[in-house]
Design a protein around this motif. Structure first.
Motif, PDB file in Angstrom:
ATOM      1  N   VAL A  21      41.552  22.908   5.137  1.00 39.38           N
ATOM      2  CA  VAL A  21      42.572  23.959   5.228  1.00 39.38           C
ATOM      3  C   VAL A  21      42.216  25.121   4.293  1.00 39.38           C
ATOM      4  O   VAL A  21      42.340  26.291   4.651  1.00 39.38           O
ATOM      5  CB  VAL A  21      43.971  23.396   4.898  1.00 39.38           C
ATOM      6  CG1 VAL A  21      44.987  24.519   4.768  1.00 39.38           C
ATOM      7  CG2 VAL A  21      44.403  22.413   5.970  1.00 39.38           C
ATOM      8  N   VAL A  52      41.176  23.814  12.421  1.00 40.68           N
ATOM      9  CA  VAL A  52      42.271  24.533  11.771  1.00 40.68           C
ATOM     10  C   VAL A  52      42.082  26.047  11.883  1.00 40.68           C
ATOM     11  O   VAL A  52      43.043  26.806  11.973  1.00 40.68           O
ATOM     12  CB  VAL A  52      42.366  24.104  10.287  1.00 40.68           C
ATOM     13  CG1 VAL A  52      43.423  24.907   9.558  1.00 40.68           C
ATOM     14  CG2 VAL A  52      42.666  22.623  10.191  1.00 40.68           C
ATOM     15  N   GLY A  94      48.281  24.246  10.181  1.00 40.83           N
ATOM     16  CA  GLY A  94      46.884  23.809  10.188  1.00 40.83           C
ATOM     17  C   GLY A  94      46.727  22.472   9.495  1.00 40.83           C
ATOM     18  O   GLY A  94      46.036  21.568   9.972  1.00 40.83           O
ATOM     19  N   ALA A 149      45.279  18.988  11.103  1.00 38.23           N
ATOM     20  CA  ALA A 149      44.108  18.305  10.557  1.00 38.23           C
ATOM     21  C   ALA A 149      44.450  16.891  10.092  1.00 38.23           C
ATOM     22  O   ALA A 149      43.710  15.949  10.340  1.00 38.23           O
ATOM     23  CB  ALA A 149      43.525  19.122   9.413  1.00 38.23           C
TER      24      ALA A 149
END
Lengths: 233, 280, 237
Positions: free
Chosen positions: A36, A110, A162, A166
């Motif tokens: 991220v 992401v 995101g 993930a």
């Protein structure tokens, strides 16, 4: 299948602080947070740039990136796998079946989310700020730092989305990480493995822990952004 | 590709700053990557073997467990140093094609036919796997097939052949190819009360049994030989030749063979070491 | 060499603006010498805001030129004209940070603390700008413009959103700025405001500069039919 057993398993995992379990949680968090962070470093400026610039084909790029938000993790995993395999173009890096490969795959997953949500947020802000900033002699790409800073709370939501994608995915990390015990085994791949071993209470217990972690991180981020927003208006 | 480089470098840095990535790293930092089958991992064998090997040699073994076909592919691509699978013919071809250096027999385990206690095909307690499969086909009893090119899958196909059944031709809704690992196949058999061919080790480790039990076992045709190969350094120069060979040598040494034989669940041996048996 | 360099007078020369082939303004010509408050009045859609934006350089004219006495209206590399918008744009930051941002990106000469003090904002400095009242926001926008040491200040309907109390405060500030030597060019739809503040009136109608007159005489004796009916409160087409 006993749900009580799953919850007691979840509590045993958390309270028992089993080093192996903590290792798995630690790896999951580190891989996902690194991905991220990387996606933010690349995606925030890129998304903001996309918001304030006009060039031929821009709409096509936007459609493409919006579409990539739905990129199936398995496909992302496969692409990274083929790139990083010893027989692939980046094989000399020797990072297949390592946490680094997992970070790369998750960053790829992401990134479109971060870029697309950043573009949306910044474009809205840009419409509002544009004339004022132009009046101050700040236009186009030079406006990006101001816009990113002022959009920070909305952008944090994009990063959270995101993070959610993930941390929840299993397809990509399984393919490029290889689910190696004590090395590339994350919470989601462990859940998949324990399910295949038929140890459903343990699998569900891990699932509960994963959910709890996700709630915790979302809650913290939400709280921080609410407090921040109060001070920034 | 500059951003990629930077991203990768950054990722690498973050990881260096977080050394707990590998929870039990070899103090020497030496490691090899082994591609193996799901059965060796799911059965818990590696969890038993690898710490013994690491304590002796300081080499950490990272196991990527896949179906046999996929595990061999991983070796072919050069993404592993050692391949440890159970499909003799495919293994020999792997070596013949120059991807592996030499195949060594390590151990065998056996397959068991698993089925619901209600036993709709009426085969429970039998010793003849061929007769049992014929009964399953005749009664169109639900059968779960791995369908994933794995060693277990190819063993299953060979058994249908031995029963003189052309499964491609006769398969119908009763025969379900799921394209997944052993555990997933067992889970599905458990949920739908079907028959399924499993290796004994995975079965013994499997917890979600429901109504399932062993229905046929002990047939010699159910024995399942494992072999191990070093990926050919001539094809893939980065292969860790010395450390990979050390692992292979240890597996077939008296000490490694004893460690394999010592692995038991509920008093039952799961794998039978037979490195010295000719022709295995 | 002059004592205090100035970007004035401003010469607006045959300025015209079209969008999608439709003429929205001009051609318009006028001079803006140093000093005083000039009001641009006229009905909605007359092109008042457009004219301000063209003068300030936010829009590029289709034809004609905006000529400053000094090229680009710059002195020592800094733009010496500023603009305050009808709806003040407040960054999502504190009042002080809004000023600091403007100071930082322009390299402005005046001090943020002086701006806060001079516009009665010191006690509001740490408050989020977007949570201030309309009048406070407009004061902050004016302070932010003042920070840039402008010779000319463009104001687009500076008090249209405000109640009479806040309007009075803003007008007092505008008069003070004019007294300090800042030249003000403002649009307003409020005749009373034009009458109270302006020395000169530019009357705009359908993109044309219909009257350019001394404020007193404009309100007493408008020369054109359009201005007369506008002041009488008729709707103009």
């Amino acid at each position: 299948m006993d749900v009580t057993a799953a919850f007691s398993e979840a509590f045993r995992l958390i309270l028992g602080a089993d080093p192996k379990f903590l290792g798995i949680v630690g790896l999951s968090l580190r891989v996902t947070l690194t991905a991220v962070l990387l996606a933010a470093i690349i995606g925030l400026p890129l998304g903001a740039w996309l918001a304030v610039s006009r060039f031929p084909g821009r709409n096509l790029v936007i459609v493409l990136i919006n579409g990539l938000m739905g990129l199936p993790p398995v496909v992302a995993g496969l692409v990274v796998f083929l790139l990083l395999s010893r027989s692939g173009p980046l094989g000399s890096w020797g990072v297949l079946f390592t946490p680094t490969a997992m970070v790369i795959a998750q960053t790829l997953l992401v990134l479109p989310i971060v870029i697309a949500l950043t573009r949306g947020t910044i474009e809205e802000l840009w419409r509002e700020y544009r004339e004022h900033l132009a009046s101050l002699g700040v236009s186009g790409i030079r406006a990006v730092p101001t816009l990113l800073w002022d959009g920070r709370f909305a952008l944090a939501t994009g990063l959270l989305a995101g993070f959610g994608r993930a941390s929840a995915e299993v397809g990509a990390v399984l393919i490029v990480g290889g689910n190696i015990a004590n090395y590339t085994r994350t919470m989601t791949t462990t859940i998949a493995l324990e399910t295949s071993k038929g140890d459903l209470p343990l699998a569900l217990g891990l699932g509960i822990v994963l959910m709890a972690l996700t709630f915790l991180i979302n809650g913290l981020a939400f709280g921080a952004s609410r407090i921040g927003q109060r001070f920034a208006g | 590709m500059l951003t990629r480089r930077i991203a990768l470098g950054l990722a690498a840095n973050l990881m260096l700053a977080a050394p707990a990535f590998a929870q039990t790293p070899a103090p020497s930092g030496r490691f090899i990557t082994v591609s193996s089958t799901t059965s060796t991992t799911d059965s818990g064998l590696f969890t038993h073997l690898l710490p013994i090997f690491q304590a002796k040699t300081g080499i950490e073994v990272r196991v990527v467990s896949q179906g046999t076909g996929q595990a061999l592919d991983t070796g072919r691509r050069g993404d592993a140093d050692v391949v440890f699978v159970h499909a003799r013919a495919q293994e020999l071809k792997f070596v013949e094609d120059g991807f592996g250096v030499e195949r060594k027999a390590v151990m065998y385990n056996d397959f068991v036919l698993i089925g619901p206690k209600a036993d709709p095909a009426g085969i429970k307690g039998g010793k003849d796997i061929v007769a049992a499969l014929k009964a399953v086909q005749a009664k169109r009893s639900l059968f779960i097939s791995r369908g994933d090119k794995s060693g277990t899958h190819s063993a299953e196909l060979n058994l249908w052949k031995a029963a003189e059944i052309d499964i491609e031709k006769v398969k119908g809704p009763w025969y379900r190819e799921i394209g997944q690992g052993m555990g997933a196949a067992l889970n599905m058999a458990s949920a739908q009360n079907g028959y399924v061919l499993s290796d004994r080790a995975t079965w013994l480790n499997f917890k979600n049994r429901g109504e399932l039990d062993i229905v046929v076992e002990g047939d010699r045709r159910l024995f399942n030989q494992y072999g191990v190969m070093l990926v050919n350094p001539a094809k893939h120069p980065h292969v860790k030749k010395a450390d990979g060979q050390a692992f292979i040598d240890w597996l077939v040494s008296p000490e490694g063979q004893k460690a394999i034989a010592d692995y038991k669940i509920g008093g039952q041996s799961l794998f039978f070491a037979n490195a010295t048996q000719p022709g295995a | 060499m002059r004592d205090i360099a100035s970007i004035l007078p401003l010469r607006v020369d045959s300025l015209a603006f079209e969008a999608d082939g439709k003429s929205l303004l001009g051609p318009v010509s006028f001079d803006l010498p140093k000093g005083g408050i000039t009001a641009i009045i006229g009905p909605n859609g007359a092109g008042k805001s457009l004219l301000l934006r063209l003068c300030h350089g936010l829009l590029v004219p289709t034809r004609g030129r905006v000529n400053w006495a000094v090229e680009g209206g710059l002195i020592a590399g800094r733009k010496r004209h500023a603009m305050v918008f009808q709806r003040p744009v407040m960054l999502r930051r504190s009042a002080r940070a809004n000023l600091q941002h403007a100071a930082m990106v322009t390299g402005a000469g005046r001090s943020v603390e002086d701006a806060l003090e001079g516009f009665g904002l010191t006690h509001l400095a740490e408050r989020p700008a977007r949570l201030l009242s309309g009048g406070e926001q407009q004061r902050l926008a004016l302070a932010r413009a003042w920070l840039l040491e402008p010779d000319v200040l463009f104001l687009d309907e500076p008090s249209s959103q405000l109640d009479p109390g806040a309007t009075r405060q803003i007008e007092a500030i505008l008069e003070r700025l004019a007294a300090e030597g800042v030249t003000l060019l403002m649009t307003t739809h409020d005749f009373g405001q034009a009458r109270r503040l302006a020395r000169r009136v530019l009357f705009l109608h359908r993109g044309q500069l219909v009257e350019d007159a001394d404020a007193t005489s404009f309100f007493a004796q408008p020369r054109t039919e359009e201005a007369r009916s506008f002041l009488a409160g008729d709707l103009l087409w």
